[in-house]
Design a protein around this motif. Sequence first.
Motif, PDB file in Angstrom:
ATOM      1  N   ILE A   1       0.840  -1.206   0.000  1.00 34.97           N
ATOM      2  CA  ILE A   1       0.000   0.000   0.000  1.00 34.97           C
ATOM      3  C   ILE A   1       0.871   1.250   0.000  1.00 34.97           C
ATOM      4  CG2 ILE A   1      -1.651   1.328   1.372  1.00 34.97           C
ATOM      5  CD1 ILE A   1      -2.806  -1.389   2.301  1.00 34.97           C
ATOM      6  N   LYS A   2       1.888   1.274   0.849  1.00 35.22           N
ATOM      7  CA  LYS A   2       2.764   2.438   0.922  1.00 35.22           C
ATOM      8  C   LYS A   2       3.514   2.652  -0.389  1.00 35.22           C
ATOM      9  CE  LYS A   2       4.944   3.326   4.741  1.00 35.22           C
ATOM     10  NZ  LYS A   2       5.840   3.194   5.914  1.00 35.22           N
ATOM     11  N   GLY A   3       4.010   1.562  -0.992  1.00 41.54           N
ATOM     12  CA  GLY A   3       4.738   1.686  -2.247  1.00 41.54           C
ATOM     13  C   GLY A   3       3.855   2.146  -3.395  1.00 41.54           C
ATOM     14  N   ALA A   4       2.633   1.624  -3.454  1.00 42.30           N
ATOM     15  CA  ALA A   4       1.721   2.000  -4.536  1.00 42.30           C
ATOM     16  C   ALA A   4       1.367   3.477  -4.473  1.00 42.30           C
ATOM     17  CB  ALA A   4       0.459   1.142  -4.463  1.00 42.30           C
ATOM     18  N   VAL A   5       1.062   3.983  -3.267  1.00 38.88           N
ATOM     19  CA  VAL A   5       0.695   5.393  -3.127  1.00 38.88           C
ATOM     20  C   VAL A   5       1.882   6.293  -3.465  1.00 38.88           C
ATOM     21  CG1 VAL A   5      -0.016   7.177  -1.500  1.00 38.88           C
ATOM     22  CG2 VAL A   5      -1.108   4.934  -1.441  1.00 38.88           C
ATOM     23  N   ALA A   6       3.057   5.968  -2.932  1.00 37.79           N
ATOM     24  CA  ALA A   6       4.240   6.781  -3.223  1.00 37.79           C
ATOM     25  C   ALA A   6       4.570   6.752  -4.711  1.00 37.79           C
ATOM     26  CB  ALA A   6       5.424   6.276  -2.410  1.00 37.79           C
ATOM     27  N   GLY A   7       4.357   5.596  -5.360  1.00 36.35           N
ATOM     28  CA  GLY A   7       4.611   5.519  -6.796  1.00 36.35           C
ATOM     29  C   GLY A   7       3.691   6.420  -7.589  1.00 36.35           C
ATOM     30  N   VAL A   8       2.397   6.388  -7.262  1.00 40.30           N
ATOM     31  CA  VAL A   8       1.423   7.239  -7.958  1.00 40.30           C
ATOM     32  C   VAL A   8       1.753   8.716  -7.764  1.00 40.30           C
ATOM     33  CG1 VAL A   8      -0.990   7.969  -7.982  1.00 40.30           C
ATOM     34  CG2 VAL A   8      -0.431   5.538  -7.897  1.00 40.30           C
ATOM     35  N   VAL A   9       2.103   9.103  -6.529  1.00 35.43           N
ATOM     36  CA  VAL A   9       2.407  10.502  -6.233  1.00 35.43           C
ATOM     37  C   VAL A   9       3.607  10.983  -7.028  1.00 35.43           C
ATOM     38  CG1 VAL A   9       3.221  12.090  -4.432  1.00 35.43           C
ATOM     39  CG2 VAL A   9       1.355  10.507  -3.952  1.00 35.43           C
ATOM     40  N   ASN A  10       4.701  10.218  -6.989  1.00 29.38           N
ATOM     41  CA  ASN A  10       5.923  10.646  -7.670  1.00 29.38           C
ATOM     42  C   ASN A  10       5.776  10.645  -9.193  1.00 29.38           C
ATOM     43  OD1 ASN A  10       8.508  10.994  -5.787  1.00 29.38           O
ATOM     44  ND2 ASN A  10       7.176   9.461  -4.862  1.00 29.38           N
ATOM     45  N   ILE A  11       5.096   9.646  -9.741  1.00 28.02           N
ATOM     46  CA  ILE A  11       4.897   9.598 -11.196  1.00 28.02           C
ATOM     47  C   ILE A  11       4.025  10.769 -11.644  1.00 28.02           C
ATOM     48  CG2 ILE A  11       3.805   8.291 -13.063  1.00 28.02           C
ATOM     49  CD1 ILE A  11       4.775   5.737 -11.676  1.00 28.02           C
ATOM     50  N   THR A  12       2.996  11.079 -10.856  1.00 33.28           N
ATOM     51  CA  THR A  12       2.137  12.220 -11.180  1.00 33.28           C
ATOM     52  C   THR A  12       2.925  13.519 -11.178  1.00 33.28           C
ATOM     53  OG1 THR A  12       0.209  11.107 -10.223  1.00 33.28           O
ATOM     54  CG2 THR A  12       0.076  13.497 -10.505  1.00 33.28           C
ATOM     55  N   ILE A  13       3.778  13.702 -10.163  1.00 34.16           N
ATOM     56  CA  ILE A  13       4.625  14.903 -10.104  1.00 34.16           C
ATOM     57  C   ILE A  13       5.534  14.973 -11.318  1.00 34.16           C
ATOM     58  CG2 ILE A  13       6.487  16.045  -8.831  1.00 34.16           C
ATOM     59  CD1 ILE A  13       5.288  14.912  -6.271  1.00 34.16           C
ATOM     60  N   ALA A  14       6.116  13.839 -11.677  1.00 29.51           N
ATOM     61  CA  ALA A  14       7.038  13.805 -12.811  1.00 29.51           C
ATOM     62  C   ALA A  14       6.353  14.196 -14.113  1.00 29.51           C
ATOM     63  CB  ALA A  14       7.648  12.406 -12.934  1.00 29.51           C
ATOM     64  N   PHE A  15       5.168  13.654 -14.362  1.00 31.91           N
ATOM     65  CA  PHE A  15       4.451  13.990 -15.589  1.00 31.91           C
ATOM     66  C   PHE A  15       4.029  15.460 -15.597  1.00 31.91           C
ATOM     67  CE2 PHE A  15       3.044   9.331 -16.301  1.00 31.91           C
ATOM     68  CZ  PHE A  15       4.199   9.090 -17.025  1.00 31.91           C
ATOM     69  N   CYS A  16       3.682  15.988 -14.414  1.00 31.08           N
ATOM     70  CA  CYS A  16       3.341  17.417 -14.326  1.00 31.08           C
ATOM     71  C   CYS A  16       4.542  18.295 -14.644  1.00 31.08           C
ATOM     72  CB  CYS A  16       2.803  17.749 -12.937  1.00 31.08           C
ATOM     73  SG  CYS A  16       1.170  17.061 -12.588  1.00 31.08           S
ATOM     74  N   LEU A  17       5.736  17.779 -14.386  1.00 26.35           N
ATOM     75  CA  LEU A  17       6.967  18.523 -14.675  1.00 26.35           C
ATOM     76  C   LEU A  17       7.468  18.284 -16.097  1.00 26.35           C
ATOM     77  CD1 LEU A  17       8.908  17.982 -11.306  1.00 26.35           C
ATOM     78  CD2 LEU A  17       7.715  20.051 -12.064  1.00 26.35           C
ATOM     79  N   GLY A  18       6.711  17.498 -16.879  1.00 23.15           N
ATOM     80  CA  GLY A  18       7.063  17.301 -18.284  1.00 23.15           C
ATOM     81  C   GLY A  18       7.837  16.051 -18.609  1.00 23.15           C
TER      82      GLY A  18
END
Length: 342
Positions: A179-196
Motif C-alpha cells: 500500500i505504501k509503495g503504490a501510493v508513493a509511486g502514484v504521487v511521484n509519477i504524477t509529479i514527474a508527468f506534471c513537470l514534463g
Amino acid sequence: MGVGIALLAAVLFGISTPFAKLLLGGTSPVLLAGLLYAGSGIGLSLLYFTRRTADEAPLTRKDWPWLAGAVLFGGVIAPVLLMTGLTHTPASSASLLLNLEGVCTSLLAWFVFKENFDRRIFLGMVLIVAGGIVLSWRGGSLSLPLGSLAIAGACLCWGIDNNLTQKVSASNPYQVAAIKGAVAGVVNITIAFCLGAKLPGAAFLGGALLIGFLGYGLSLAFFVLALRHVGTARTGAYFSLAPFVGAVVSVLLLHEPIGFRLLIAAMFMAAGVWLHLTERHEHRHRHERLVHSHRHVHDEHHQHTHAPGVDPAEPHTHEHIHEPLTHEHPHYPDLHHRHTHT
C-alpha cells in the motif's frame, strides 16, 4: 531476529542505490523515484495476493487510521517536499540533510511515542548518523534556505511515517508495504508527468520496476517486520547503514575510489552498530492485559488456549489474549514491551 531483518532491509535498499544511479541518465529523478516505488507496490501486491494464506495477520479496521497517516506523511507529503527541496538545494547539502530521517525517527520514537532508550542506544544512533554525515559530506557550508528546510521537512515526515507504521507492524508486512509503495509511486509519477517527464522504453521500465521491487519493496517489508521485533528507533538506526552499503557496492560495481570518508564512516557506523548489538536491556516489568493478532509461537509471552478451528501448528496467527504478567528478562521495545520505565 529483528536485528538481522533490519540489517537486511538496509542492505537491500543500499544495494539498490548504485543500480538506480545507472538508470538516472535515462529519465528524470522524479519519474525514476516513482517507477521504483511503483515496482515496490506492484511486486508486493503480487506477492501478497499469491501468498494470501501466508501466516500473517491482515490489516484490521483499527489499523487503517495509523496506516493512512503513514501513507499521507511518507508517501504523499514527503516526496513532494523532497522534490521541491532538490530543485533549490545542491546535491551535497541534500545528501547531508537526508541523514535527518534517522534522527527524526529516533527522536519522535523516544519523546513522542515514549519508546525506551538509554545512553548506549543514544550514542550508537549518534555514531551511525555521524557516519552517514561523513559519507555524504562534500565540503562547503550547510545553510538552511527554503530548499533545505523542505528537505528537512521531508525527513520529519518520514520520521512520522516510520513511527506510525510501527503501530501496524503486527499486520502482514507485504500488505502494509504494498500500500505504501503504490501510493508513493502514484504521487511521484504524477509529479514527474506534471513537470514534463516522458515515459521511457520497455527495457528501462522493467529494470526500474525490478530494482524498486527488491530495493524498495522487499526492503520496506523487512523494515516493517523489524519494527515489530526491535522497535522504531533501533530499526531506524540500523536502516541508516543503507548509504554505507550503497557506497561499498558503488566501489565494487562502478569502480568508484575508496576514499578517506568511506573508511571514517565505516569506523563510526561499526562502532554504532556494535553498541546496539551488545545492548542488554533487562528489568522487572509488568505486561498489562492485551488482545491482538500476529504471527507467533508459544513462548513465555504466548501461553494461551486455542478456539476450535485454529491450526495448532507453529508459527501461526490468530487473535489471542495476553493475561497480566510480571517477570524479568532481556527484551527490546517490541510488540509486547512498549511499557514505561521508572
